[in-house]
Design a protein around this motif. Structure first.
Motif, PDB file in Angstrom:
ATOM      1  N   ALA A  26      10.115  -3.246  -6.525  1.00 16.24           N
ATOM      2  CA  ALA A  26       9.798  -3.525  -5.125  1.00 16.24           C
ATOM      3  C   ALA A  26       8.412  -4.159  -5.000  1.00 16.24           C
ATOM      4  O   ALA A  26       8.219  -5.107  -4.225  1.00 16.24           O
ATOM      5  CB  ALA A  26       9.875  -2.238  -4.309  1.00 16.24           C
ATOM      6  N   ILE A  27       7.448  -3.654  -5.753  1.00 14.20           N
ATOM      7  CA  ILE A  27       6.095  -4.215  -5.720  1.00 14.20           C
ATOM      8  C   ILE A  27       6.114  -5.663  -6.183  1.00 14.20           C
ATOM      9  O   ILE A  27       5.508  -6.548  -5.559  1.00 14.20           O
ATOM     10  CB  ILE A  27       5.141  -3.377  -6.582  1.00 14.20           C
ATOM     11  CG1 ILE A  27       4.861  -2.029  -5.908  1.00 14.20           C
ATOM     12  CG2 ILE A  27       3.835  -4.126  -6.850  1.00 14.20           C
ATOM     13  CD1 ILE A  27       4.049  -1.066  -6.756  1.00 14.20           C
ATOM     14  N   ALA A  28       6.824  -5.942  -7.274  1.00  9.08           N
ATOM     15  CA  ALA A  28       6.887  -7.309  -7.797  1.00  9.08           C
ATOM     16  C   ALA A  28       7.509  -8.260  -6.772  1.00  9.08           C
ATOM     17  O   ALA A  28       7.010  -9.373  -6.559  1.00  9.08           O
ATOM     18  CB  ALA A  28       7.689  -7.334  -9.104  1.00  9.08           C
TER      19      ALA A  28
ATOM     20  N   GLN B 244       6.574  10.396   1.957  1.00 10.47           N
ATOM     21  CA  GLN B 244       5.845   9.624   2.958  1.00 10.47           C
ATOM     22  C   GLN B 244       5.862   8.134   2.646  1.00 10.47           C
ATOM     23  O   GLN B 244       6.148   7.306   3.504  1.00 10.47           O
ATOM     24  CB  GLN B 244       4.401  10.114   3.034  1.00 10.47           C
ATOM     25  CG  GLN B 244       4.239  11.557   3.475  1.00 10.47           C
ATOM     26  CD  GLN B 244       2.777  11.971   3.501  1.00 10.47           C
ATOM     27  OE1 GLN B 244       1.878  11.131   3.548  1.00 10.47           O
ATOM     28  NE2 GLN B 244       2.541  13.274   3.465  1.00 10.47           N
ATOM     29  N   GLY B 245       5.558   7.791   1.424  1.00 13.71           N
ATOM     30  CA  GLY B 245       5.389   6.387   1.061  1.00 13.71           C
ATOM     31  C   GLY B 245       6.643   5.556   1.218  1.00 13.71           C
ATOM     32  O   GLY B 245       6.590   4.429   1.731  1.00 13.71           O
TER      33      GLY B 245
ATOM     34  N   VAL C 271       0.838  -1.205   0.000  1.00  5.86           N
ATOM     35  CA  VAL C 271       0.000   0.000   0.000  1.00  5.86           C
ATOM     36  C   VAL C 271       0.871   1.252   0.000  1.00  5.86           C
ATOM     37  O   VAL C 271       0.621   2.219  -0.743  1.00  5.86           O
ATOM     38  CB  VAL C 271      -0.942  -0.002   1.220  1.00  5.86           C
ATOM     39  CG1 VAL C 271      -1.676   1.342   1.334  1.00  5.86           C
ATOM     40  CG2 VAL C 271      -1.966  -1.138   1.112  1.00  5.86           C
ATOM     41  N   HIS C 272       1.907   1.264   0.826  1.00  3.86           N
ATOM     42  CA  HIS C 272       2.789   2.431   0.905  1.00  3.86           C
ATOM     43  C   HIS C 272       3.585   2.616  -0.385  1.00  3.86           C
ATOM     44  O   HIS C 272       3.884   3.754  -0.774  1.00  3.86           O
ATOM     45  CB  HIS C 272       3.736   2.289   2.090  1.00  3.86           C
ATOM     46  CG  HIS C 272       3.040   2.283   3.421  1.00  3.86           C
ATOM     47  ND1 HIS C 272       2.013   3.148   3.725  1.00  3.86           N
ATOM     48  CD2 HIS C 272       3.213   1.513   4.526  1.00  3.86           C
ATOM     49  CE1 HIS C 272       1.586   2.917   4.953  1.00  3.86           C
ATOM     50  NE2 HIS C 272       2.298   1.930   5.460  1.00  3.86           N
ATOM     51  N   LEU C 273       3.933   1.525  -1.048  1.00  3.36           N
ATOM     52  CA  LEU C 273       4.637   1.639  -2.327  1.00  3.36           C
ATOM     53  C   LEU C 273       3.744   2.311  -3.370  1.00  3.36           C
ATOM     54  O   LEU C 273       4.216   3.111  -4.185  1.00  3.36           O
ATOM     55  CB  LEU C 273       5.071   0.254  -2.815  1.00  3.36           C
ATOM     56  CG  LEU C 273       6.308  -0.337  -2.138  1.00  3.36           C
ATOM     57  CD1 LEU C 273       6.472  -1.808  -2.515  1.00  3.36           C
ATOM     58  CD2 LEU C 273       7.561   0.449  -2.524  1.00  3.36           C
ATOM     59  N   ASP C 274       2.474   1.965  -3.349  1.00  5.25           N
ATOM     60  CA  ASP C 274       1.548   2.608  -4.281  1.00  5.25           C
ATOM     61  C   ASP C 274       1.442   4.102  -3.985  1.00  5.25           C
ATOM     62  O   ASP C 274       1.435   4.938  -4.903  1.00  5.25           O
ATOM     63  CB  ASP C 274       0.173   1.939  -4.181  1.00  5.25           C
ATOM     64  CG  ASP C 274      -0.781   2.422  -5.258  1.00  5.25           C
ATOM     65  OD1 ASP C 274      -0.438   2.325  -6.441  1.00  5.25           O
ATOM     66  OD2 ASP C 274      -1.865   2.909  -4.899  1.00  5.25           O
ATOM     67  N   THR C 275       1.399   4.452  -2.701  1.00  2.00           N
ATOM     68  CA  THR C 275       1.366   5.867  -2.297  1.00  2.00           C
ATOM     69  C   THR C 275       2.625   6.592  -2.733  1.00  2.00           C
ATOM     70  O   THR C 275       2.591   7.777  -3.085  1.00  2.00           O
ATOM     71  CB  THR C 275       1.216   5.964  -0.763  1.00  2.00           C
ATOM     72  OG1 THR C 275      -0.004   5.334  -0.372  1.00  2.00           O
ATOM     73  CG2 THR C 275       1.205   7.419  -0.307  1.00  2.00           C
TER      74      THR C 275
END
Length: 315
Positions: A136-138, A39-40, A28-32
């Protein structure tokens, strides 16, 4: 859902649950971070530290899984380190200005701050950050798919030994780093102390229902120590940039005040950190965790076992 092991549930299921929650929050924070990297990125890296602390805590229960996954999330954190550090250095300048208002009132830090803000904007924009976030998401999504591979001892005595062993190793690391920081005072010594202190703080949270003494006061103290050690780390990074041959922060005239304030801040932070750490890690790690192992065995054995997913199962 909390970052705490519930002794009423099997250890394997609890660790799987916490891993899934923390990695999910990191995603969630990576998407932000795509829109608000300041912040993210910071929040994502904190979640990854939670994941790695948990893996260290239970490593002896499934070493292959924990070592492999810890390296995975270490690599993910490294992808995001540069952009996050750029923000931390701007924050360091602002902290110095607030700590030494009279000295910095004349604008002696302004030129360096402008340089660091420009560097921050460069690292937070463009394809480089997008690529890092995508990778990072992957990696995190793949990590979630591997969680069910983890298998830990669920019998009370064996589970207690796993938890006590992980806590003891971290306390030993902290004690060793404290000794070196006190005798040598090198940046790496304080960095190792910071990592061990933060991991210990996370272990206190994870073991809050099993720790043999109340955790509120030591958790607060170790969190404050982590903050001060983080500030000291940023001071070391800034001083290293000042000493670079290409002088990326400005001319000697532009960086004169910064150099002076960094030295003063470093001296003060070292003294504070060593004093607080001595109070936290002065006891024998073996003695501390022996008490933990006994209490954990008793609590785990006495707790009525709940089915995973039952009401109240999250603690």
């Amino acid at each position: 859902m909390i970052y705490r092991i519930n002794p009423r549930l099997p250890l394997t299921g609890e660790v799987r649950r916490i891993l899934a929650e923390e990695i999910g929050k990191a995603l969630v924070h990576l998407d932000t971070a795509r829109d608000r990297p300041e912040q993210g990125l910071h929040k994502c890296r904190k979640r990854l530290k939670n994941v790695r602390a948990l893996l260290r805590l239970v490593r002896s229960g499934d070493e292959t899984f924990c070592v492999t996954e810890n390296q995975c999330y270490r690599d993910v954190a490294a992808l995001l380190a540069g952009p996050r550090e750029a923000t931390a250095l701007v924050e360091t300048i602002d902290r110095l200005a607030a700590s030494f208002p009279e000295q910095s009132a004349g604008g002696g830090l302004d030129a360096v701050r402008e340089t660091l803000v420009a560097r921050q904007h460069e690292l937070h924009g463009g394809a480089g950050l997008d690529a890092a976030i995508g990778a990072a998401i992957a990696a995190c999504e793949e990590g979630i798919s591997r969680i069910d591979i983890l298998v830990l001892p669920d019998q009370p005595e064996q589970a207690a030994d796993v938890l006590a062993d992980g806590a003891r190793i971290t306390l030993r690391r902290a004690r060793k780093a404290l000794d070196k920081a006190g005798s040598r005072g090198e940046a790496d010594d304080f960095h190792n102390l910071r990592k061990a202190a933060k991991t210990h703080g996370m272990h206190l949270s994870l073991l809050g229902r099993l720790w043999p003494t109340p955790i509120k006061a030591p958790r607060k103290a170790v969190d404050e120590l982590g903050e001060r050690l983080g500030e000291l780390h940023d001071v070391f990074v800034m001083r290293e940039l000042l000493d670079a041959d290409d002088r990326p922060l400005g001319s000697p005239q532009e960086t004169r005040l910064l150099s002076k304030l960094l030295k003063r801040s470093e001296k003060s932070l070292k003294k504070t950190c060593l004093a607080v750490a001595a109070g936290l890690f002065g006891d024998s790690p073996r003695r501390s965790t022996r008490k933990l192992a006994r209490k954990a065995r008793d609590d785990l054995a006495a707790a009525p076992r709940e089915e995973a997913g039952a009401p109240g199962a999250a603690g």
